[in-house]
Design a protein around this motif. Structure first.
Motif, mmCIF file in Angstrom:
data_model
loop_
_atom_site.group_PDB
_atom_site.id
_atom_site.type_symbol
_atom_site.label_atom_id
_atom_site.label_comp_id
_atom_site.label_asym_id
_atom_site.label_seq_id
_atom_site.Cartn_x
_atom_site.Cartn_y
_atom_site.Cartn_z
ATOM 1 N N LEU A 57 0.829 -1.213 0.000
ATOM 2 C CA LEU A 57 0.000 0.000 0.000
ATOM 3 C C LEU A 57 0.856 1.254 0.000
ATOM 4 O O LEU A 57 0.557 2.241 -0.677
ATOM 5 N N LEU A 58 1.933 1.175 0.753
ATOM 6 C CA LEU A 58 2.846 2.313 0.796
ATOM 7 C C LEU A 58 3.419 2.585 -0.601
ATOM 8 O O LEU A 58 3.470 3.724 -1.051
ATOM 9 N N LEU A 59 3.815 1.518 -1.280
ATOM 10 C CA LEU A 59 4.389 1.692 -2.614
ATOM 11 C C LEU A 59 3.375 2.297 -3.566
ATOM 12 O O LEU A 59 3.684 3.166 -4.381
ATOM 13 N N GLN A 60 2.140 1.823 -3.431
ATOM 14 C CA GLN A 60 1.063 2.379 -4.259
ATOM 15 C C GLN A 60 0.937 3.885 -4.000
ATOM 16 O O GLN A 60 0.865 4.689 -4.918
ATOM 17 N N HIS A 61 0.955 4.218 -2.735
ATOM 18 C CA HIS A 61 0.849 5.617 -2.330
ATOM 19 C C HIS A 61 1.997 6.442 -2.936
ATOM 20 O O HIS A 61 1.785 7.537 -3.450
ATOM 21 N N LEU A 62 3.190 5.891 -2.878
ATOM 22 C CA LEU A 62 4.345 6.622 -3.403
ATOM 23 C C LEU A 62 4.260 6.787 -4.922
ATOM 24 O O LEU A 62 4.527 7.864 -5.456
ATOM 25 N N ILE A 89 18.452 12.799 -0.083
ATOM 26 C CA ILE A 89 18.775 11.641 -0.906
ATOM 27 C C ILE A 89 17.633 11.285 -1.847
ATOM 28 O O ILE A 89 16.473 11.600 -1.585
ATOM 29 N N ALA A 90 17.983 10.667 -2.965
ATOM 30 C CA ALA A 90 16.983 10.170 -3.904
ATOM 31 C C ALA A 90 17.354 8.737 -4.249
ATOM 32 O O ALA A 90 18.522 8.373 -4.182
ATOM 33 N N LEU A 91 16.354 7.932 -4.604
ATOM 34 C CA LEU A 91 16.622 6.512 -4.825
ATOM 35 C C LEU A 91 16.701 6.137 -6.296
ATOM 36 O O LEU A 91 15.985 6.676 -7.135
ATOM 37 N N GLY A 92 17.583 5.185 -6.571
ATOM 38 C CA GLY A 92 17.658 4.617 -7.910
ATOM 39 C C GLY A 92 17.872 3.120 -7.796
ATOM 40 O O GLY A 92 18.180 2.614 -6.718
ATOM 41 N N SER A 93 17.706 2.413 -8.906
ATOM 42 C CA SER A 93 17.869 0.950 -8.829
ATOM 43 C C SER A 93 19.255 0.522 -9.272
ATOM 44 O O SER A 93 19.620 -0.633 -9.139
ATOM 45 N N VAL A 149 6.540 7.405 11.069
ATOM 46 C CA VAL A 149 7.807 8.096 10.803
ATOM 47 C C VAL A 149 8.436 7.569 9.508
ATOM 48 O O VAL A 149 8.895 8.337 8.657
ATOM 49 N N VAL A 150 8.404 6.256 9.343
ATOM 50 C CA VAL A 150 9.012 5.670 8.144
ATOM 51 C C VAL A 150 8.258 6.120 6.892
ATOM 52 O O VAL A 150 8.864 6.420 5.862
ATOM 53 N N HIS A 151 6.930 6.220 6.999
ATOM 54 C CA HIS A 151 6.151 6.682 5.850
ATOM 55 C C HIS A 151 6.564 8.084 5.426
ATOM 56 O O HIS A 151 6.803 8.336 4.251
ATOM 57 N N SER A 152 6.634 8.985 6.403
ATOM 58 C CA SER A 152 6.955 10.356 5.969
ATOM 59 C C SER A 152 8.410 10.455 5.515
ATOM 60 O O SER A 152 8.734 11.258 4.640
ATOM 61 N N TRP A 153 9.230 9.591 6.056
ATOM 62 C CA TRP A 153 10.627 9.530 5.603
ATOM 63 C C TRP A 153 10.678 9.149 4.116
ATOM 64 O O TRP A 153 11.326 9.817 3.300
ATOM 65 N N LEU A 154 9.953 8.084 3.768
ATOM 66 C CA LEU A 154 9.967 7.638 2.375
ATOM 67 C C LEU A 154 9.302 8.651 1.453
ATOM 68 O O LEU A 154 9.711 8.823 0.304
ATOM 69 N N ALA A 179 9.467 11.833 1.871
ATOM 70 C CA ALA A 179 10.468 12.884 1.651
ATOM 71 C C ALA A 179 11.490 12.434 0.607
ATOM 72 O O ALA A 179 11.904 13.213 -0.254
ATOM 73 N N ILE A 180 11.873 11.168 0.672
ATOM 74 C CA ILE A 180 12.840 10.639 -0.297
ATOM 75 C C ILE A 180 12.235 10.645 -1.703
ATOM 76 O O ILE A 180 12.872 11.032 -2.681
ATOM 77 N N GLN A 181 10.977 10.234 -1.776
ATOM 78 C CA GLN A 181 10.276 10.231 -3.065
ATOM 79 C C GLN A 181 10.212 11.656 -3.641
ATOM 80 O O GLN A 181 10.463 11.871 -4.829
#
Ligand SMILES: [Zn+2]
Length: 929
Positions: A172-177, A839-843, A873-878, A880-882
């Motif tokens: 669900l989190l991934l969907q949200h992101l 930070i930003a994420l890549g694969s 906390v982890v949700h808002s962290w991710l 922010a990264i997104q």
């Protein structure tokens, strides 16, 4: 000060081989190890006695021996318990019979699948055992997927049809992101595929008439040589076709494989020669006559007969992913399957079903030995191929990575025309990404580059078509490649000691190298930078697509100063192209660099990050690739490393860099580093000592600081003059253009730069190793420098590109709870800490690290939860990264619209390539839904 974000009471995270790794190695050993391949065993004997030829006993001895070096802290009893569970299916704490029956590989694999996966069709879940938490389950599974191709485990699930994928825990989190917009900002096109697709591509490439036995080479190949590895792969491909034919014909009343072969050979197309060849191939693959593996060309011709379509796929590669699935795998061709991994899944599913039938039928207790032998050898060869291209855990360091990466070049040719689409689908795994930035290597001519960009744009049209009205962004980042030596001795596993016989050596073999250190390397890179500049001049519109410049590969192989003039040159050429009316308003190029990921001393990693920020990006903003050195806890690093042996000259530059920060010698006024008490004097002494050793005369720190600065500011052609002026002595000549009034200690500095770049004796003395004990003063210095640099990075708005799996494997993090990301950008601010670094994420390399973008997000989710932070906390962290990923992306929305721009771009590139009208292809028109 320790700034580990783990809340008090958290168990210490492991610094040794994680249990999950050891378990995965044991679990996969009967299928994925070379030992298992060599014995070609088909049953595992729990009594480990002489029955079945004592093979199980032998396999265990070898497994134990391999693990004994890694599994420090594991008792043999614990290893045995894991073995009994995975190999024989014995649950711990249950009584086993005195004489348990042998376990066939079919049972072993089904059992393994059942241990990890819920047997449900479609998207399945991980199976949670009672005594492990969600993190353990998921991390055990993750390590298993490094050891073993995941699709085999899925296909072996005892339900029909077997599942196709595993849902991430944080769905669900991934969907949200993804709803908010996720961009893959770091993705190398060359490894932008998953293993099932690469396997399909291999099956096509093996039938390519232009493939030669030397197309695969390099150190550490599974069969020793590339030739033998390719022959084994060809044998696998041939036998796989025959097994398929057997299973296809064997629907109603199964006959044993032997009978099938007899009938097959009765057909006139199987001439005596071909028959003999096939029998010989089977015997060799089945290790019955392992030394008689047929010749490469014989095997290739036989395979070509069985997979005629394969012959054309390398020269005219399919343009879409669907077509690839349909055409590459001979099984998919025969069945007309265009679903992902259709052929392989069909094979495993039907083979296991046939083995179920044989092994469980009361009359045929023996099963079908020949079929079983060949099928498992085919699967083993596939597992071994997987381990050949997927980075093995605990082989940290970029040089190892380069080896894994180099092994897949030959196999991916058929994927060439669909690469943008493949990368997009792989990165999102079915989810819609908002954008994708792929990295490609620079080319030596502008035409090659234009062709590549044209092909990528065309392939991107397939994504646009699938996505309909929602327009994902697409960008290409071109990277220069660092290499140690032209002969690639490093990559081929024949590395000389230190930097000898590499580009770093002024006069290798006591020959004269015109221009000194790195002159040839620079000269060749200029060619590539010019190709880029030439294309941007001719087709400024390409800037809509070409969005960034990067430098990658063997990070420590080339120092920063060599790249500075190239960056400046390309940057300026791109700026000029972007203001040309022909650019149609395209914004100019952005900059990034792979840096601070590979280092011997943490200070070295930070020095290179500093050089990159100040000289390479030169205040332009932009991003830093990996930059793990910014996030690693110096104290923990020092404790686990103990001492460092490094080249005297590299150590000297580290000290000079450190000194520059303390004395603020020509550094950005905002960069404040507080020197630990007594450290500056200590550093000064070390500089004098070391420089005396290298230059035969002690040098004052400020002189070497000036050398370090000037070296990174040399205005070399083509940056400073006409491109035609570039010659091997480019750097040398740029020294003469220095303004004596602008350089402190001008004469001394010029002399030292000369000596450093051209004096063989200075070079050789710089190659001596110095042993550095990481005592208290070193740690305090590292901490101070890291704090200062981090503050600087966040003040400048630079963004660090993070790739958790890549860092886990290359940076030897072992466990994501040790990941520097938790220090770099902590889920919650800790008072007194330097500001967080965005930070930003890549694969990174999806194939090599067996990952994709959304998995990287879900790994961080797990790491955050396991580090003790709340779900909120982890949700808002991710989030922010997104968001940082979106803000820092280099891609731009194409104007006036994605499809119109794509079409114009293809046109402009084809004009440049002078493609005649009749040969032009149009992007398929976008269908608006
Ligand atoms: Zn990378």
């Amino acid at each position: 000060m320790n700034s580990n974000p783990s809340p008090p009471g958290m168990p210490l995270t492991p610094r040794r081989a994680p249990a999950a790794y050891v378990r995965a190695e044991i679990a996969s050993f009967p299928l994925a190890s070379m030992q298992a391949f060599r014995t070609a065993m088909m049953v595992l004997n729990p009594s480990l006695d002489g029955r079945t030829g004592g093979q199980t006993q032998q396999l265990w001895i070898e497994c134990e021996e391999q693990l004994s070096q890694l599994a420090a802290g594991w008792s043999i009893d614990r290893l045995i318990m894991a073995r009994d569970l995975f190999w024989f299916g014995f649950q711990p704490k249950t009584r086993q019979s005195e004489d348990p029956p042998p376990v066939t590989l079919r049972r072993y694999l089904r059992n393994l699948s059942r241990l990890y996966l819920e047997p449900t069709p479609g998207v399945t879940r991980l199976r949670h055992s009672d005594d492990s938490n969600a993190f353990d389950t998921s991390s055990h599974y993750r390590w298993l997927t490094f050891a073993f191709p995941e699709d085999l485990l899925l296909a072996a699930s005892p339900c029909d049809p077997p599942p196709t994928e595993v849902a991430p825990g944080s769905k669900l989190l991934l969907q949200h992101l993804t709803d908010r917009g996720v961009v893959d900002i770091h993705h190398h096109l060359g490894a932008g595929m998953d293993f099932p697709l690469l396997w399909a591509s291999m099956l096509a490439r093996l039938a390519d008439p232009s493939l030669t036995p030397t197309d695969l080479s390099g150190p550490g190949l599974p069969m020793g040589s590339g030739d033998l590895t390719l022959r084994c792969l060809l044998a696998t491909a041939v036998v796989r076709c025959v097994l398929f034919e057997f299973l296809l014909q064997n629907g109603g009343s199964p006959v044993p494989f032997k009978e099938f072969l007899k009938a097959l050979f009765a057909s006139p197309s199987w001439t005596p020669n071909r028959r003999r060849l096939l029998l010989q191939t089977m015997a060799a693959l089945g290790q019955r006559r392992r030394d008689e593996m047929p010749d490469f060309y014989q095997l290739r011709d036989l395979y070509l007969d069985l997979h005629p379509l394969g012959s054309e796929l390398a020269t005219s590669p399919p343009g879409t992913l669907n077509a690839l699935w349909r055409k590459c795998d001979p099984i998919a061709v025969r069945l007309g399957l265009s679903i992902p991994n259709g052929g392989e899944r069909w094979l495993v599913r039907h083979a296991l079903r046939y083995l179920d039938f044989r092994e469980m039928a009361p009359t045929s207790a023996q099963g079908d030995l020949i079929f079983s032998l060949l099928f498992w050898q085919v699967q083993r060869m596939r597992c071994i191929s997987y381990r050949m291209v997927v980075q093995r855990p605990l082989t940290a360091g970029l040089q190892w990575f380069v080896r894994f990466y180099d092994r897949l070049g030959w196999a991916r040719t058929p994927l060439r025309a669909a690469r943008a689409e493949i990368s997009y689908v792989v990165a999102g795994r079915g989810q819609r990404l908002s954008g994708l930035e792929v990295r490609i290597s620079s080319t030596s001519t502008s035409f090659k580059l234009a062709e590549e960009l044209r092909d990528l744009t065309r392939s991107w049209c397939a994504v646009q078509q699938k996505n309909g009205a929602s327009e994902a962004e697409f960008a290409v980042i071109i990277h220069l490649l660092k290499e140690r030596d032209r002969q690639r001795r490093w990559a081929e596993g024949k590395p000389p000691a230190g930097a000898r016989r590499t580009h770093a050596e002024p006069h290798p073999h006591y020959q004269f190298r015109f221009g000194g250190r790195y002159s040839e390397f620079y000269f060749h890179q200029v060619e590539k930078a010019q190709a880029m500049a030439e294309l941007l001049r001719a087709v400024p519109q390409a800037l809509w697509l070409v969005r960034g410049l990067d430098v990658a590969s063997d990070e420590l192989g080339v120092p920063t100063w060599v790249l500075v003039p190239l960056y400046r040159y390309v940057e300026r050429q791109a700026a000029m192209a972007s203001v040309s009316p022909k650019s149609l308003g395209a914004p100019t190029l952005r900059l990034t660099a792979h840096v601070g990921e590979d280092f011997r001393h943490l200070m070295e990693g930070m020095r290179r990050i500093y050089e990159c920020i100040h000289y390479l990006l030169a205040g332009a903003g932009g991003r830093l690739g990996h930059a793990t050195a910014l996030g690693i806890d110096p104290r923990l690093w020092a404790e686990s490393t103990g001492s460092v042996m490094m080249l005297a000259e590299e150590r000297l530059w580290d000290l000079v860099f450190e000194w520059r920060l303390y004395s603020r010698y020509r550094v950005d006024p905002h960069l404040q580093v507080e020197a630990p008490p007594g450290r500056p004097q200590h550093v000064e002494n070390l500089i004098r000592q070391l420089s005396e050793g290298i230059f035969r005369r002690a040098q004052e720190p400020q002189v070497l600081a000036e050398v370090h600065h000037v070296l990174h500011q040399l205005q070399c052609p083509p940056f400073s003059r006409e491109p035609e002026d570039v010659s091997l002595d480019a750097f040398l000549r740029s020294l003469t253009t220095l303004d004596p009034n602008q350089v402190h200690n001008y004469r001394r500095v010029c002399h030292l730069i000369h000596a450093h770049r051209e004096d063989e004796a200075v070079f050789l003395r710089g190659q001596e190793l110095v042993d550095i004990t990481l005592e208290h003063s070193e740690v305090a210095a590292l901490q101070a420098v890291q704090d200062g640099l981090r503050r600087q990075v966040s003040l400048r708005g630079l963004v660090v590109e993070v790739n958790p799996s890549s860092n886990l494997l290359i940076g030897d993090m072992l466990d994501l709870r040790n990941h520097p990301i938790l220090r770099l950008f902590p889920p919650e601010r800790v008072d007194g800490e330097p500001p967080p670094v965005p930070i930003a994420l890549g694969s990174d390399d999806p194939l090599t690290f067996s990952t994709w973008l959304l998995r990287e997000y879900s790994l961080l989710h797990e790491a955050g939860i396991m580090a003790g932070f709340s779900e909120r906390v982890v949700h808002s962290w991710l989030e922010a990264i997104q968001k940082t990923g979106m803000d820092a992306r280099f891609s731009v929305p194409w104007k006036p619209s994605a499809d119109v721009q794509a079409e114009r771009l293809v046109d402009a590139l084809e004009d440049y390539l002078q493609v005649p009208d009749i040969n032009r292809t149009r992007c398929p028109k976008l269908i608006h839904h």
